[in-house]
Each structure stands twice: as structure tokens, then as C-alpha cells.
Design a protein around this motif. Structure first.
Motif, short mmCIF file in Angstrom:
data_model
loop_
_atom_site.label_atom_id
_atom_site.label_comp_id
_atom_site.label_asym_id
_atom_site.label_seq_id
_atom_site.Cartn_x
_atom_site.Cartn_y
_atom_site.Cartn_z
N SER A 1 1.23 3.77 -3.49
CA SER A 1 2.62 3.86 -3.96
C SER A 1 3.49 4.67 -3.02
O SER A 1 4.32 5.47 -3.46
CB SER A 1 2.67 4.45 -5.38
N VAL A 2 3.32 4.45 -1.72
CA VAL A 2 4.12 5.18 -0.73
C VAL A 2 5.30 4.32 -0.29
O VAL A 2 5.12 3.21 0.21
CB VAL A 2 3.26 5.55 0.50
N ASP B 1 -2.52 4.61 3.06
CA ASP B 1 -1.78 5.08 1.90
C ASP B 1 -2.74 5.51 0.79
O ASP B 1 -2.50 5.27 -0.39
CB ASP B 1 -0.85 3.97 1.39
N PHE B 2 -3.85 6.17 1.17
CA PHE B 2 -4.83 6.56 0.17
C PHE B 2 -4.29 7.62 -0.78
O PHE B 2 -4.69 7.71 -1.94
CB PHE B 2 -6.11 7.08 0.84
N GLY B 3 -3.36 8.46 -0.30
CA GLY B 3 -2.80 9.50 -1.15
C GLY B 3 -3.90 10.40 -1.70
O GLY B 3 -4.76 10.89 -0.96
N ILE C 1 -4.47 -1.51 -3.12
CA ILE C 1 -3.28 -0.74 -2.78
C ILE C 1 -2.05 -1.26 -3.51
O ILE C 1 -1.90 -2.46 -3.73
CB ILE C 1 -3.05 -0.74 -1.25
N TRP C 2 -1.20 -0.33 -3.92
CA TRP C 2 0.16 -0.69 -4.36
C TRP C 2 1.10 -0.36 -3.21
O TRP C 2 1.34 0.80 -2.93
CB TRP C 2 0.59 0.08 -5.62
N CYS C 3 1.61 -1.41 -2.55
CA CYS C 3 1.32 -2.81 -2.76
C CYS C 3 1.32 -3.49 -1.40
O CYS C 3 1.58 -2.84 -0.39
CB CYS C 3 2.32 -3.45 -3.71
N ALA C 4 1.02 -4.79 -1.38
CA ALA C 4 0.90 -5.49 -0.10
C ALA C 4 2.26 -5.80 0.52
O ALA C 4 2.43 -5.70 1.73
CB ALA C 4 0.09 -6.77 -0.29
#
Length: 891
Positions: A545-546, A557-559, A574-577
Motif C-alpha cells: 500500500s505504498v 513494498d514489503f513495508g 501486493i497492493w497493488c499491481a
């Protein structure tokens, strides 16, 4: 069910009352069609490091399911369209001469470029359909791949059918009304929010229109029923496979007929390798279900690394000869979801890693072509992923065909959806489940209807490994929370009946105990850290969600996601492609590929991490000298916009090196047919909705006439470039005779418009409730999610009483914050700071002290709100019982 995992254990599990085991779900199944195309995606080829598996281009031709025994015509071209409710437009004598000439797929909001407003209301479509003389005795129907979200269909002034539900296919029989020669088809579509229709809420755009393909079909009186073929694979192993084919055949004639159904399995080389015949008599107006088993020796298995695809050819014979025929996808594989050891495919453990995908594209909004769907799937595959979650609704048949072809596992999701900070009824930010009792029965019927339609559309595709019931429906008013959970239970049971071979998933299951209602739980955001080894099959359906504007940072974007591949977790997504359109604004910039289908640097990071392909040399600031334009398809097959071409323009210096300079660039069709979403010309500008960034711009081009299109790319002071795209088929473009596409100026906030998100906020809404949380530390049983669950009796507690412990809420979008309230589990007066951030990295202190309620005038802009505890009263708990945030979206 059968099959083996990596340690030789057989599939199955303990039986439950519903016939499923939540600890281990096994399946043998089906599927596959084919098709796909080279996707430029704006990325320059990197330098491979080591062995890299090549990803094939799309098949040359897409989407046409010809059969010599069934007539099927795509009628995407030559429509007339008008916004507004033109009530007499269903009549054949209605004058539509002043309406727009458009083609399908089409969006009410065309052209659309990620603005926060989209048209909400009614639109009318009209078209002449020509019925050949030899169709006179045929069953004639219209097949709509989707219409958002309520469609009423008229032929020659007669209402012939209707459909409610915005993401699923439907058929309308027009046999009794259509006549040979010219007929007038009119379709009234509306996308007005309806309290009894799913979805009631969602962070997206809900643009109305006939946004997928429409087909005119003719069948013999004896024919395969609509969506009448169901394929399953009760036994699959590397040595053999059993294929079960169930076929519903209808006799619409006035006399009984002896019907023979012939099934052939066609291998990837196009050869028939198995055949079976079945003959039964069907009475007049009757229907029979033919059930047949075919056996195969040493089948090629379907897998993301080698997605071998077969087809089943089903032929119906009657009156001495063949009268109908249909091809169905077939992929041979078996899978298991397990609680302790994750996901197994064909007996071997497979780590799921992929992305969430919305369907809309720059300019065209949801009215993207089949080629656009294939392009998206190929970009996901090229990044090294093996999984897609269709967020948060059923996607098109072309999308599933592409996933079959490329070997992408799919979590196919229903459109039962909730959003944080929900408000009163009136638009798509309402409670996920109806609060008003009068709306509940209708809404539940809508959910079950669309769930059944999703499964009916896509059940034969091998790519699908779960049917998902919902996304984050815990964003439901507390007064009806129990009823929402009962609906989920009913949907799960319905899924098990309609397709026993696949599990029922619960997407966005991190609040309210909804994760335990299905067979597989999908956790979003902080659910990845809150639910550790939950004891049943699970995966992370959203992480990251970055928000980033292209080019963005070169990183993952693992956060806060734990990167350990826990044995009990099946995978992550992942959010999102891709960037997408939304009324919320910033959340639509969270893709690793932008809205124009140009990769951000994060996409290159994943490609390098997953496939060991080095990133390109990034464009640098330099002296722009010329333009370079390229397309992914030089030939578009057909004039029905099933295919399109992705046009990419880059700014180069004199040496031909890409530069990051982003001057205004115009693409103009100088001669020949075709259109951009804005008409014959489109201009990209820096810092505009129709944008050029980092020296690159892109858009999809389509044509409804055959001929050569010459497109010229220009920019003031730069050497221009010309490119050519050829469209084949009929009708042929004739210069000076064929009408050219009219200009369609971009309007950010179209009118008339009922999309009134702000004006319907009649009460204060806590924007923090049930949003993702994190904390400096947590004590067992007192995780951070208890700090915003709406219950003041539960609380987050830090692991110790050290000064500086904190808990924060992610509002999942930018807000203008007017109030922050904090409540604490102790009786004393806590000293704390309120910190606000727009990106989670740079923080601003906005308040400090002992006052529990803080108001901000002027409001404070932020996405993240953090409460930092500075002083805990003696004997009290170091924790927070409730964080509340009030304000409104920055849209």
C-alpha cells in the motif's frame, strides 16, 4: 478428492457438516483457453543474470470463438450513445441523430484519467443489428460480457430482458422479437448506487456503461445451453487423468429429437487425443444433462512454470448432422491448501506471490479491451509473479484466458465490498451490509446471484484456485454485523454446492472474526502481523500500500510485512499491481505499474528479485532532442476493439538515450482510422491528469475500421516521429467518406452527476475505526488492532511501561484531519503526543498534553496518526483503549 503433497500425504481432511475441511482443501480440476501479446509496458529490456525463462507474447489473434456450427458476431462497433435518461429511446422510431457515435467497450466517463469524480446516472445505447435470412429458424440471443450495473434491453421497441449486477455476463433471448433484416437494439444502463445491489461500497470508480464486449449469436433449436458446459477433473496424476464433462443441451423445437453429444480432448498441438459419444432423446422444449468421462494417459500438467493447456471440443449432433459446437478450456492439475504447510500444486509446495489487479485503464476507464486485459496479466507474469487477486469483483473472460495461458493462479473475488470510514447510504461509501431492514433481502439475493454468475462464467479455468466471497466487509455497521456474517456463511455454503472442487475464501478477513467463516482466509494490511499461524489455510491478500508517482523508488513494498516464508502461510499479494481510478484519490497511486501501463521502478525491483533481470539504465536529466514512439501491436486483427495497440512515446537526446525531461507531447492520427480515448488527438503534459512523466507517456489506441493509421508524435522544438498501425477486417476506412472520430475533451468532474460523496456525509464519521494499525510493541492478547475496534473495553497494551511507546493508525488515504480523540484503559491522566504523517516516514507533532480530545483549526493533512505515550499514571496500563480520527478525504 485425491493427490499427494510433497511428503506423499494424500489429500482430503476431516469432514465438516458442509463437507469441507478447513485445515486442508484438496482439488483436482480443469481448464484453459489461449491468447496473448507482447507488452512493451514502457520498460527497456534489462540484462539477464543467469537463466531466465522467456515469457511468450500474446497469441496473434484474441477473443474470437469461431465455430462452423454456431454463428457468433461481436457487435462492438457502430453504436450511438447519449448520457441522460432519454425515456423514448427504446422505441425504434426514436431520432438518435444527435447522439455520439461510439464503439464498445465503453465507459460513461470516457475519457477518464484518474480524477476523483465519475459520471453517475443513466446512459442509453442504440444500434442497428442486421439479422441474416438464414437465421430465420434459429434461436437468436445477445450475450453481454458485463454492463454496469443495471441494464434494460429493447429490440424493435419491445423490452426483451434486463440484468442487475455490474461485473458478470448475461444472455438475453431475442428470438421472438428479432426479424430478418434491420432491427433496432436499444440498451438503457444506469450506474446509480442501489442499496440492494452489491457492491454497496468500494474504493474504486463505478463507471457505468457497456464496458465489455457484446455478441449477437444464432443457434439451432437443438443447442448447448448458455454456460452449459461444466468440466472437472476428479483424478489427475502425472500418469493419468480423468476428465468429467457435464453438458446441458436444450431442445427449443416443437418435436422430440435424438441428440448425440461428442466430446474431443484437443492437445496443445491441436490434435484430438480422446473422444466419447453419448446419445439421448430430448423432448420438445426440454433439456438434458449429459455426463461423460474421458481418460488420458500421461497428461501434461498445468503449472505456472509450464501452463500446458488442452481444450474440450463439444459437438452436438441432431437431425443427422452437427448443429452446435463449443470449445472449453482444460488444464490438468490438482492443488491443496493446508493449515500447517501452505499451498501445494501437483503434489509440490508452491509459494504464492502476486498482486491485486483492478480492471480500468488510462483514458478508457473500465472500458478496456481484451488485449488490455492480456497486457495486464503479461506484466504481472513478467515481474516474476505467479498469482493475481481480482480486486474486488469478477474480471472478464479474456482476463481469465490470459491467466490460463501465462500460468497465473487466481483468487477470483465477488463484489461484496466494504470501505473504512463508511457513512450513510447514498453512494459507494456506505455500510457493506445494509442497515435498513427493507434493503436486506434484496441485497442478499444480489450477492448470491452474482456469486453464482461468477462461478458460472469462470468455473472451467484452471487458473482459479479459490472463489472469494468478499473484501473487508467488516466495515459494516455494528447493528447488522451478525447479519453480515450470516450472509457470508450462506455464500460459503452456496459456493460449496456450485463448485465442490474449489475452496471459499474470505478476502480482507483481519477484523470481526470473519476469517473463520470460509475455507481460506485472506488477510490485508496489518492482518499479516496480527494473525500468526491462525490454524487454518491462509495467505496475505494485501501488503504494501505504498503510494508513488512514476518513476517512484527502486525498492520493494514489503513495508511491515514479515518476509519470512512461514510454513503455515500460503503466500502474499501486493497492493497493488496497477494504479487505478478512485474517488479516494491517493489510494489509486499504489500500483507498481502506473495507470498508463508504464512500469514504476518498484516493478523492475520485483522483476530483478523474482527473475534476476537487471533494471534498465534510468533516464537522466539531459537535453531533449527527439521523440521515439513504439507500439506493442503493429497489426490489430478485427474492427471490434477486441484488440488494441499500446503506444509508448519516449523523449531522447541526440545520442538516442532516454532523458527524464517531460515536455508536452502530442499524438495525432494524421490519416487512416482509429482513436484515442480523447478522439483523434491526445496531448500529454507534465503535472496534468493526462500526463508525461520521467520522459515517457503511453496510451492505448483502437480502431473500428480497417486500414493503415499513421500517427505522428510531436513536441515543440523536438524532432517528431511517425508510426503506423494496420487494422484488418471490415468495414474498410475510406478517406473523405468514413466519418472520423469526434474530439472528446477531457472533463475532470462530468455533469450531470449524482456522485456526491461529500454532500451525503450527514454525520461525523470515525475514519480510524478498524483501519490497519501498528505499535512499538504489544503484549500478548492486547494487539494494536484493539486500539481502534470501536470497543472501549478492549485496549492495546505495550510490552513494557517505557516512555515513548506508541500506537498508530493508517487511514489508507490522505485526509484533512479535524479531530483526534484518545481514550485510555487507566483512570489517571496520561501525557501523550499526537503525531501525523503523510508517508509513514516523516512525522509532524500536532499536539501534546493531557487533553483527550484535540481539535485542529486549520485541519491537519495526514494519512498516519500516531499516539506516543510520554507519561503513564502510577499503577495504570501503558496502552490505549481507543483512537478516533475525524475529518474528510482529500479528493
Amino acid at each position: 478428492m485425491s493427490g499427494q503433497d510433497g511428503n506423499g500425504a494424500t489429500g482430503g481432511g476431516r469432514a465438516r457438516k458442509n463437507g469441507m475441511s478447513r485445515r486442508c482443501f484438496a482439488e483436482l480440476s480443469v481448464s484453459a483457453a489461449a491468447a496473448c501479446s507482447l507488452l512493451a509496458g514502457g520498460a527497456q529490456a534489462g540484462v539477464p543474470r543467469g537463466v531466465v525463462r522467456e515469457i511468450p507474447p500474446m497469441p496473434e489473434k484474441l477473443g474470437r470463438r469461431e465455430s462452423q456450427f454456431r454463428r457468433r458476431m461481436c457487435i462492438n462497433a457502430d453504436w450511438r450513445f447519449a448520457l441522460g435518461d432519454h425515456i423514448p429511446a427504446g422505441r425504434p422510431d426514436y431520432d438518435d441523430g444527435r447522439w455520439q457515435t461510439i464503439g464498445l467497450p465503453h465507459s460513461f466517463s470516457l475519457p477518464y484519467f484518474r480524477g476523483t469524480e465519475f459520471y453517475v446516472g443513466v446512459g442509453w445505447y442504440r444500434r442497428v443489428i442486421d439479422i441474416p435470412v438464414d437465421w430465420k429458424e434459429k434461436k437468436i440471443s445477445l450475450e453481454f460480457e458485463a454492463a454496469f450495473q443495471q441494464a434494460e434491453v429493447y429490440v424493435n421497441g419491445v423490452a426483451v430482458g434486463a440484468h442487475t449486477g455490474g461485473f458478470t455476463e448475461f444472455e438475453i433471448d431475442i428470438s421472438g422479437v428479432a426479424r430478418t433484416g434491420k432491427n433496432i437494439l436499444a440498451v438503457r444502463v444506469n450506474n446509480v448506487w442501489n442499496p440492494e445491489v452489491a457492491p454497496r461500497a468500494g474504493d474504486h470508480i463505478f463507471d457505468g456503461g457497456l464496458y465489455r464486449n457484446v455478441w449477437l449469436c444464432a443457434r439451432d433449436a437443438l443447442h448447448i445451453a448458455y454456460q452449459g458446459i461444466r468440466i472437472s477433473t476428479p483424478e489427475v496424476s502425472p500418469e493419468s487423468a480423468t476428465v468429467k464433462v457435464e453438458t446441458r443441451v436444450t431442445n427449443a423445437g416443437t418435436a422430440a429429437q435424438k441428440c448425440t453429444v461428442v466430446h474431443n480432448i484437443i492437445n496443445p498441438q491441436g490434435e484430438s487425443i480422446a473422444e466419447i459419444w453419448n446419445t439421448q432423446e430430448i423432448g420438445p422444449g426440454g433439456e438434458r444433462n449429459f455426463i461423460d468421462l474421458l481418460r488420458m494417459h500421461r497428461p501434461l500438467l498445468w503449472h505456472p512454470d509450464h501452463p500446458h493447456l488442452y481444450r474440450v471440443r463439444t459437438t452436438v449432433l441432431g437431425n443427422g448432422g452437427p448443429v452446435d459446437q463449443e470449445y472449453s478450456p482444460l488444464g490438468l492439475r490438482w492443488f491443496r491448501w493446508t493449515a500447517e504447510r501452505g499451498f501445494f500444486l501437483n503434489g509440490k509446495h508452491l509459494w504464492i506471490h502476486g498482486g491485486n489487479v483492478h480492471q480500468d485503464h488510462a483514458g478508457w476507464a473500465s472500458g478496456a479491451t481484451d488485449a488490455g486485459a492480456w497486457r495486464d496479466v503479461r506484466m504481472v507474469k513478467e515481474a516474476g509473479f505467479n498469482f493475481i487477486r481480482t480486486s474486488h469483483y469478477p474480471h472478464s473472460r479474456a482476463f481469465m484466458e490470459a491467466c490460463d495461458y501465462y500460468g497465473i493462479l487466481v483468487w477470483s473475488e465477488m463484489c461484496f465490498w466494504g470501505v473504512g470510514g463508511f457513512g450513510p447510504d447514498g453512494n459507494w461509501r456506505a455500510s457493506a451490509y445494509p442497515v435498513e431492514e427493507s434493503h436486506r433481502a434484496g441485497f442478499e439475493k444480489s450477492c448470491l446471484q452474482q456469486l453464482g454468475e461468477m462461478i458460472g462464467m469462470h468455473r472451467n479455468h484452471p487458473c482459479i484456485i479459490a472463489w472469494s466471497m468478499c473484501n473487508e466487509v467488516f466495515f459494516t455497521d455494528f447493528k447488522v454485523f451478525g447479519r453480515m456474517k450470516n450472509l457470508l456463511r450462506t455464500m460459503v455454503r452456496r459456493t460449496h454446492r456450485l463448485d465442490p472442487s474449489r475452496p471459499a475464501g474470505i478476502g480482507g478477513a483481519q477484523r470481526g472474526g470473519v476469517d473463520r467463516l470460509g475455507d481460506v482466509a485472506g488477510y490485508n494490511g496489518d492482518g499479516a502481523t496480527l494473525y500468526i499461524n491462525p490454524g487454518f489455510p491462509n495467505l496475505v491478500t494485501e501488503y504494501g500500500s505504498v503510494a508513488a508517482i512514476r518513476p517512484g523508488p527502486y525498492r520493494n513494498d514489503f513495508g511491515s510485512l514479515q518476509t519470512t516464508k512461514f510454513a503455515w502461510r500460503s503466500g502474499i499479494s501486493i497492493w497493488c499491481a496497477f494504479d487505478y481510478g478512485t474517488w479516494v484519490g491517493i489510494t489509486g497511486e499504489m500500483g507498481i505499474v502506473d495507470y498508463y501501463r508504464l512500469p514504476k521502478r518498484a516493478w523492475h525491483w520485483y522483476r530483478e528479485h523474482n527473475r534476476r533481470i537487471s533494471p534498465p539504465v534510468w533516464p537522466q536529466s539531459g537535453r531533449a532532442a527527439r521523440l521515439h514512439a513504439a507500439v506493442d501491436r503493429e497489426v490489430i486483427h478485427g474492427t471490434d476493439a477486441i484488440e488494441d495497440s499500446h503506444v509508448i512515446v519516449r523523449v531522447l537526446d541526440k545520442q538516442g538515450r532516454p532523458v527524464s525531461n517531460s515536455p508536452s507531447v502530442t499524438l495525432r492520427i494524421e490519416s487512416g482510422p482509429g482513436e484515442f480515448p480523447t478522439g483523434r488527438e491526445i496531448t500529454f503534459r507534465p503535472d496534468a491528469d493526462i500526463c508525461i512523466r520521467d520522459g515517457a507517456a503511453a496510451i492505448e489506441f483502437r480502431s473500428y475500421h480497417a486500414g493503415e493509421s499513421i500517427i505522428r508524435a510531436t513536441s515543440p522544438g523536438l524532432e517528431p516521429m511517425t508510426l503506423r498501425i494496420t487494422t484488418t477486417g471490415e468495414p474498410v476506412y475510406i478517406p473523405g467518406v468514413t466519418p472520423e472520430t469526434a474530439d472528446r475533451p477531457y472533463v475532470r468532474a462530468p455533469q450531470p452527476n449524482q456522485n456526491t460523496y461529500r454532500t451525503r456525509e450527514s454525520r461525523r464519521i470515525d475514519m480510524a475505526i478498524n483501519r490497519p494499525t501498528t505499535a512499538s510493541s504489544s503484549r500478548n492478547g492486547h494487539s494494536s488492532r484493539l486500539a481502534n475496534d470501536g470497543n472501549p473495553l478492549t485496549y492495546w497494551q505495550a510490552a513494557n511501561n517505557e516512555r515513548g511507546q506508541w500506537c498508530q493508525v493508517d487511514l489508507e488515504g490522505d485526509y484533512s484531519i479535524t479531530d483526534v480523540n484518545a481514550a485510555f484503559p487507566g483512570l489517571g491522566r496520561y501525557v501523550f503526543q499526537i503525531m501525523v504523517s503523510t508517508n509513514g516516514h516523516h512525522w509532524q507533532r500536532v499536539a501534546q498534553g493531557r487533553v483527550d480530545n484535540h481539535k485542529f483549526n486549520p485541519p491537519v493533512k495526514g494519512r498516519y496518526v500516531r499516539i506516543v505515550l510520554l507519561d503513564i499514571p502510577p499503577g495504570d496500563v501503558c496502552g490505549i483503549s481507543e483512537i478516533q480520527v475525524f475529518g474528510h478525504h482529500l479528493v
